[in-house]
Design a protein around this motif. Structure first.
Motif, PDB file in Angstrom:
ATOM      1  N   MET A   1     -82.609  -2.703 -38.931  1.00  0.00           N
ATOM      2  CA  MET A   1     -81.418  -3.543 -38.782  1.00  0.00           C
ATOM      3  C   MET A   1     -80.233  -2.689 -38.370  1.00  0.00           C
ATOM      4  N   ASP A   2     -79.516  -3.085 -37.321  1.00  0.00           N
ATOM      5  CA  ASP A   2     -78.344  -2.355 -36.847  1.00  0.00           C
ATOM      6  C   ASP A   2     -77.071  -3.014 -37.368  1.00  0.00           C
ATOM      7  N   LEU A   3     -76.047  -2.180 -37.558  1.00  0.00           N
ATOM      8  CA  LEU A   3     -74.754  -2.682 -37.999  1.00  0.00           C
ATOM      9  C   LEU A   3     -74.081  -3.436 -36.858  1.00  0.00           C
ATOM     10  N   GLU A   4     -73.556  -4.633 -37.145  1.00  0.00           N
ATOM     11  CA  GLU A   4     -72.909  -5.466 -36.148  1.00  0.00           C
ATOM     12  C   GLU A   4     -71.475  -5.784 -36.556  1.00  0.00           C
ATOM     13  N   VAL A   5     -70.683  -6.244 -35.582  1.00  0.00           N
ATOM     14  CA  VAL A   5     -69.278  -6.581 -35.849  1.00  0.00           C
ATOM     15  C   VAL A   5     -69.191  -7.661 -36.927  1.00  0.00           C
ATOM     16  N   ARG A   6     -70.117  -8.617 -36.908  1.00  0.00           N
ATOM     17  CA  ARG A   6     -70.084  -9.695 -37.897  1.00  0.00           C
ATOM     18  C   ARG A   6     -70.263  -9.153 -39.310  1.00  0.00           C
ATOM     19  N   HIS A   7     -70.961  -8.035 -39.443  1.00  0.00           N
ATOM     20  CA  HIS A   7     -71.114  -7.426 -40.771  1.00  0.00           C
ATOM     21  C   HIS A   7     -69.780  -6.879 -41.261  1.00  0.00           C
ATOM     22  N   LEU A   8     -69.026  -6.275 -40.364  1.00  0.00           N
ATOM     23  CA  LEU A   8     -67.706  -5.750 -40.740  1.00  0.00           C
ATOM     24  C   LEU A   8     -66.775  -6.899 -41.132  1.00  0.00           C
ATOM     25  N   ARG A   9     -66.874  -8.005 -40.413  1.00  0.00           N
ATOM     26  CA  ARG A   9     -66.043  -9.166 -40.749  1.00  0.00           C
ATOM     27  C   ARG A   9     -66.434  -9.712 -42.128  1.00  0.00           C
ATOM     28  N   ALA A  10     -67.693  -9.700 -42.430  1.00  0.00           N
ATOM     29  CA  ALA A  10     -68.152 -10.193 -43.734  1.00  0.00           C
ATOM     30  C   ALA A  10     -67.603  -9.325 -44.856  1.00  0.00           C
ATOM     31  N   ILE A  11     -67.650  -8.003 -44.678  1.00  0.00           N
ATOM     32  CA  ILE A  11     -67.127  -7.086 -45.698  1.00  0.00           C
ATOM     33  C   ILE A  11     -65.633  -7.350 -45.930  1.00  0.00           C
ATOM     34  N   CYS A  12     -64.883  -7.483 -44.847  1.00  0.00           N
ATOM     35  CA  CYS A  12     -63.436  -7.725 -44.963  1.00  0.00           C
ATOM     36  C   CYS A  12     -63.162  -9.073 -45.628  1.00  0.00           C
ATOM     37  N   ALA A  13     -63.948 -10.079 -45.281  1.00  0.00           N
ATOM     38  CA  ALA A  13     -63.741 -11.414 -45.862  1.00  0.00           C
ATOM     39  C   ALA A  13     -63.973 -11.400 -47.367  1.00  0.00           C
ATOM     40  N   ILE A  14     -65.025 -10.710 -47.822  1.00  0.00           N
ATOM     41  CA  ILE A  14     -65.314 -10.640 -49.262  1.00  0.00           C
ATOM     42  C   ILE A  14     -64.175  -9.928 -49.985  1.00  0.00           C
ATOM     43  N   ALA A  15     -63.679  -8.837 -49.387  1.00  0.00           N
ATOM     44  CA  ALA A  15     -62.567  -8.108 -50.011  1.00  0.00           C
ATOM     45  C   ALA A  15     -61.295  -8.948 -50.013  1.00  0.00           C
ATOM     46  N   ASP A  16     -61.024  -9.658 -48.927  1.00  0.00           N
ATOM     47  CA  ASP A  16     -59.790 -10.453 -48.834  1.00  0.00           C
ATOM     48  C   ASP A  16     -59.792 -11.633 -49.804  1.00  0.00           C
ATOM     49  N   HIS A  17     -60.948 -12.269 -49.978  1.00  0.00           N
ATOM     50  CA  HIS A  17     -61.006 -13.470 -50.814  1.00  0.00           C
ATOM     51  C   HIS A  17     -61.410 -13.172 -52.259  1.00  0.00           C
ATOM     52  N   GLY A  18     -61.902 -11.970 -52.509  1.00  0.00           N
ATOM     53  CA  GLY A  18     -62.193 -11.575 -53.879  1.00  0.00           C
ATOM     54  C   GLY A  18     -63.490 -12.094 -54.443  1.00  0.00           C
ATOM     55  N   SER A  19     -64.254 -12.818 -53.670  1.00  0.00           N
ATOM     56  CA  SER A  19     -65.543 -13.302 -54.156  1.00  0.00           C
ATOM     57  C   SER A  19     -66.404 -13.681 -52.963  1.00  0.00           C
ATOM     58  N   ILE A  20     -67.714 -13.643 -53.185  1.00  0.00           N
ATOM     59  CA  ILE A  20     -68.649 -13.994 -52.116  1.00  0.00           C
ATOM     60  C   ILE A  20     -68.572 -15.483 -51.800  1.00  0.00           C
ATOM     61  N   SER A  21     -68.411 -16.306 -52.835  1.00  0.00           N
ATOM     62  CA  SER A  21     -68.390 -17.759 -52.612  1.00  0.00           C
ATOM     63  C   SER A  21     -67.178 -18.165 -51.773  1.00  0.00           C
ATOM     64  N   LYS A  22     -66.004 -17.616 -52.081  1.00  0.00           N
ATOM     65  CA  LYS A  22     -64.800 -17.962 -51.315  1.00  0.00           C
ATOM     66  C   LYS A  22     -64.886 -17.416 -49.888  1.00  0.00           C
ATOM     67  N   ALA A  23     -65.437 -16.205 -49.745  1.00  0.00           N
ATOM     68  CA  ALA A  23     -65.604 -15.635 -48.413  1.00  0.00           C
ATOM     69  C   ALA A  23     -66.575 -16.463 -47.578  1.00  0.00           C
ATOM     70  N   ALA A  24     -67.611 -17.005 -48.236  1.00  0.00           N
ATOM     71  CA  ALA A  24     -68.593 -17.828 -47.529  1.00  0.00           C
ATOM     72  C   ALA A  24     -67.930 -19.076 -46.953  1.00  0.00           C
ATOM     73  N   VAL A  25     -67.020 -19.684 -47.728  1.00  0.00           N
ATOM     74  CA  VAL A  25     -66.290 -20.855 -47.231  1.00  0.00           C
ATOM     75  C   VAL A  25     -65.453 -20.485 -46.012  1.00  0.00           C
ATOM     76  N   ALA A  26     -64.746 -19.344 -46.089  1.00  0.00           N
ATOM     77  CA  ALA A  26     -63.901 -18.914 -44.978  1.00  0.00           C
ATOM     78  C   ALA A  26     -64.721 -18.611 -43.725  1.00  0.00           C
ATOM     79  N   LEU A  27     -65.907 -18.059 -43.918  1.00  0.00           N
ATOM     80  CA  LEU A  27     -66.768 -17.705 -42.789  1.00  0.00           C
ATOM     81  C   LEU A  27     -67.661 -18.859 -42.339  1.00  0.00           C
ATOM     82  N   LYS A  28     -67.543 -19.993 -43.043  1.00  0.00           N
ATOM     83  CA  LYS A  28     -68.313 -21.197 -42.712  1.00  0.00           C
ATOM     84  C   LYS A  28     -69.823 -20.936 -42.783  1.00  0.00           C
TER      85      LYS A  28
END
Length: 327
Positions: A1-28
């Motif tokens: 598996m190679d690192l992709e831009v979407r992975h970096l966005r996921a990491i930032c979203a989890i940090a910004d929202h403070g939880s995986i569930s909230k980040a999942a909503v933001a990332l649809k």
């Protein structure tokens, strides 16, 4: 598996929202899907990026290191994608227009040349803000204008091309004695009050004052008003005003040419270098210029003036914009 831009966005979203569930909503996406994706990302980096607890997800030391680099990389990827869409003609084209009939032709030509681009337009009563917006890349295209002796110089990273040069006409009340004239001598308006736009671009006032000085008088500016107010004042014989030659007329106002053409104006297009318009610049100018001359037939006064005098000296008709500047 190679690192992709979407992975970096996921990491930032989890940090910004403070939880995986909230980040999942933001990332649809779903919470289980994002959690599984995070486990794969952590496997690539060789350790956990977040500590999960009742209070949410907080970055580990490794997570903070990855997060900092992700935040520095993502803007570059966004810029690459945005500029790529621009070059492909699929990005946004923001157009700023001064008050002129040229705007409709510009938008129509843009949609033909860049059918997949998202074109939006804003108008300005005075065009002085438009060059700065082009220079700051807050616009990709603008309609501009300048006057003899007061040429408009493009800011860095912006190209200007002349569409057409035209005379400036004068408007008086239809009941004014000079309204019966085919052309009016500027000197005959020496005793008139004048209306100028409330927001007037650089060069207009200076060019007008210089022309009046050559005619032997200093103009008396009685009001500075929007076009709609100025038209009412002119129709009521309260003042005289200036109009573009392509104006199609207003009730109660007689628009007449000035003898000897002491007042002139240039229509200019400006666009950002490296933006979506640049590759089509020459063709855009060519099309807008053709539309301009086709549209002059809707102005009877200008049409009659052209029959008597012919057009003012114009830049060569070419699909290359490199030779379309200069008075």
């Amino acid at each position: 598996m190679d690192l992709e831009v979407r992975h970096l966005r996921a990491i930032c979203a989890i940090a910004d929202h403070g939880s995986i569930s909230k980040a999942a909503v933001a990332l649809k996406t779903s919470q289980p899907s994002l959690a599984a994706q995070l486990r794969r990302i952590e496997s690539m980096f060789g350790g956990p990026l977040f500590e999960r607890g009742r209070s949410g997800a907080s970055p580990t030391p490794l997570g903070s290191w990855v997060l900092a680099r992700s935040r520095s990389l993502l803007p570059a990827f966004d810029e690459l994608r945005r500029d790529g869409r621009r070059y492909a003609g699929r990005g946004a084209v923001r157009v700023g227009c001064m008050s002129s009939h040229l705007a409709v032709s510009v938008i129509r030509s843009l949609r033909d040349l860049l059918p997949e681009a998202e074109v939006s337009m804003r108008t300005e009563e005075a065009m002085d803000v438009l060059p700065g917006l082009l220079g700051a890349q807050r616009l990709e295209l603008a309609t501009l204008g300048d006057y003899p002796g007061h040429p408009l110089n493009p800011p860095p990273g912006v190209t200007y091309a002349v569409v057409a040069a035209e005379p400036i006409f004068v408007g008086v009340a239809a009941s004014h004695p000079l309204a019966a004239c085919q052309e009016i001598d500027l000197a005959d308006l020496a005793d008139e009050d004048w209306s100028l736009p409330a927001l007037i671009e650089s060069g207009h006032r200076e060019h007008f004052a210089e022309a009046c000085a050559k005619a032997g008088f200093t103009p008396r500016i009685a009001c500075e008003a929007t076009l709609s107010v100025a038209i009412d004042l002119i129709a009521a014989s309260r003042c005289a005003g200036m109009f573009q030659a392509t104006s199609r007329g207003y009730p109660g106002v007689a628009i007449r040419p000035l003898a000897g053409t002491p007042l002139q104006f240039r229509h200019i297009l400006g666009w950002t270098e490296g933006g979506p318009v640049e590759v089509h610049g020459g063709e855009l100018v060519f099309r807008v210029r053709q539309a301009y001359w086709a549209d002059t037939g809707r102005s009877p006064v200008y049409t009659a003036w052209l029959r008597r005098h012919g057009p003012l000296p114009q830049p060569p008709i070419s699909r290359s914009y490199r030779n379309l500047t200069g008075y």
